[in-house]
Design an enzyme around this catalytic site. Structure first.
Site, PDB file in Angstrom:
ATOM      1  CB  CYS A  23      -0.927   0.003   1.219  1.00 18.45           C
ATOM      2  SG  CYS A  23      -2.053  -1.400   1.310  1.00 18.45           S
TER       3      CYS A  23
ATOM      4  CG  ASN B 172      15.341  -0.721  -6.143  1.00 22.39           C
ATOM      5  OD1 ASN B 172      14.979   0.060  -7.026  1.00 22.39           O
ATOM      6  ND2 ASN B 172      16.085  -0.347  -5.125  1.00 22.39           N
ATOM      7  N   GLY B 173      13.097  -4.670  -6.254  1.00 18.32           N
ATOM      8  CA  GLY B 173      12.815  -6.076  -6.538  1.00 18.32           C
ATOM      9  C   GLY B 173      11.498  -6.254  -7.260  1.00 18.32           C
TER      10      GLY B 173
ATOM     11  NE  ARG C 297      -6.125 -17.834 -40.929  1.00 19.17           N
ATOM     12  CZ  ARG C 297      -7.374 -17.884 -41.345  1.00 19.17           C
ATOM     13  NH1 ARG C 297      -8.007 -19.047 -41.397  1.00 19.17           N
ATOM     14  NH2 ARG C 297      -8.009 -16.778 -41.679  1.00 19.17           N
TER      15      ARG C 297
ATOM     16  CD  GLU D 242       5.493  -3.326  -8.463  1.00 24.83           C
ATOM     17  OE1 GLU D 242       5.321  -2.384  -7.676  1.00 24.83           O
ATOM     18  OE2 GLU D 242       5.542  -4.497  -8.100  1.00 24.83           O
TER      19      GLU D 242
END
Length: 403
Positions: free
Chosen positions: A146, A261-262, A289, A385
């Protein structure tokens, strides 16, 4: 042998050679190849058959994730003394790439859960580690990260959720937005303001579900990532014990950034898995196809496109794995490399998946075909992130301040 037959054989040779490239095992140790195989098998058998249903019915696949935890995937880089697997960042990247070939959305949540467990393991004291980590590693309990708020996304240091200390508790007020797992998870790793403005006034506390004053917003309707719920997390005079604070007051922003970072490596790895799956889907489609009397695999334009997709996938993978190694070794270039890996891999892998959809023609736009779900699920990886625009800021800032 005619030129046409030779061309056909060469195209099949090129397409089959891609199979070797797509094993993703090059350069790995025998132990890492075993981790990878276990993850690929789990993705194929336990995730891929249910991926579309989880997406369409918005199912949070708790039992499947607990099965993954039995394989050690609930706390991959958490220390073994509290139930973790104790693996490296590179091991983790390999595992998340493989799992994402079965379901990106579910794997991405598992990656966030792992990040939260690592944060408690790394920055918590022994009592906190022993209290929270074993249940997180077994996925008996689930965690959410959070940081983001309605008014602070990329500018995370401006967050407003307050934590006023009263005796042996913090009283939290404010809200968090776009929280993966929100409302369905048990543990919330929350960044809140205990001091003045700016990053040095932020602390990190663990809030447990059921705490009075903790509530949740409506379940968000999203383009992708539908196997994990997303809600606002709301604090109204929410009393959290001071003993639930990770680290010291004022360390929260640093803890959050180290977690991210991770997290950036993890989410880049999830993008690799989607691209890996989409290159395979595109290859298989081209081989069966037919248009204008022959399979699409004989079309040189599409051969070249597939070759570019595979090349970009391998290049992305190499960068992500290099960044994972740098982070594990705590190298001085780790932050820049994590940002580069997140930027490059999430952009390129989305393009790969989008091109795979284009190669499927109208079929690619149907929900009967998995390629469209991979496209929808990884689009958000360019945003979360830390947006890819923020990644460019981090990379350029580090370049311009190098001595």
């Amino acid at each position: 042998m005619s030129d046409r037959h030779l061309c056909t054989l060469l195209s099949l040779y090129v397409l089959c050679a891609l199979c070797s490239l797509l094993t993703a095992a090059h350069g790995l140790t025998d132990e890492q190849k075993e981790f990878q195989k276990v993850a690929f098998d789990f993705a194929a058998n336990e995730m891929a058959p249910h991926m579309a249903e989880w997406d369409q019915k918005e199912i949070f696949p708790v039992e499947t994730m607990r099965k993954a935890a039995q394989l050690g995937f609930g706390g991959i880089y958490v220390q073994p003394d509290v139930g973790g697997s104790g693996l490296s960042r590179l091991d983790t990247s390999v595992i998340f790439e493989a799992l994402s070939t079965g379901c990106v959305s579910t794997t991405a949540y598992i990656s966030i859960h792992n990040m939260c467990a690592w944060m408690i393991d790394t920055f918590g004291n022994n009592e906190q580690r022993e209290k929270f980590c074993p249940d997180l590693c077994s996925m008996e309990k689930f965690a959410s990260y959070c940081l983001t708020e309605p008014g602070s996304g990329s500018d995370a240091a401006s967050l407003l959720t307050s934590a006023q200390r009263k005796g042996d508790h913090y009283i939290l007020n404010g809200s968090k937005a776009f929280i993966s797992g929100g409302g369905d998870t048990d543990v919330y790793v929350v960044m809140c303001r205990t001091g003045s403005k700016g990053p040095k006034g932020i602390s990190c506390v663990v809030v447990e579900k059921g705490t009075p004053g903790l509530s949740f917003g409506k379940k968000e309707q999203k383009v992708g990532w539908n196997s994990q719920p997303t809600r606002a997390v709301i604090f109204e005079d929410c009393a959290v014990p001071v003993t639930n604070r990770l680290g010291e007051e004022g360390q929260g922003f640093s803890i959050a950034m180290k977690g991210l970072n991770g997290g950036r490596i993890n989410i880049a790895s999830c993008s690799l898995g989607a691209a890996h799956a989409c290159v395979q889907l595109a290859r298989d489609h081209l081989l069966v196809r037919k248009q204008f009397g022959e399979t699409l695999s004989n079309n040189q334009f599409l051969q070249f496109k597939l070759a570019e997709m595979a090349t970009k996938l391998v290049a992305s993978r190499l960068l992500v794995r290099e960044a994972a190694t740098a982070l594990q070794e705590n190298r001085s270039d780790a932050v820049s490399l994590c940002s580069m890996a997140k930027l490059f891999a999430t952009d390129e892998c989305f393009n790969i998946c989008n091109q795979a959809l284009q190669m499927h023609g109208g079929y690619g736009y149907l929900k009967d075909y998995a390629v469209q779900q991979f496209v929808r699920d990884i689009r958000v990886h360019q945003i979360l992130e830390g947006t890819n625009e923020v990644m460019r800021m981090i990379i350029s800032r580090n370049l311009l301040t190098e001595s």
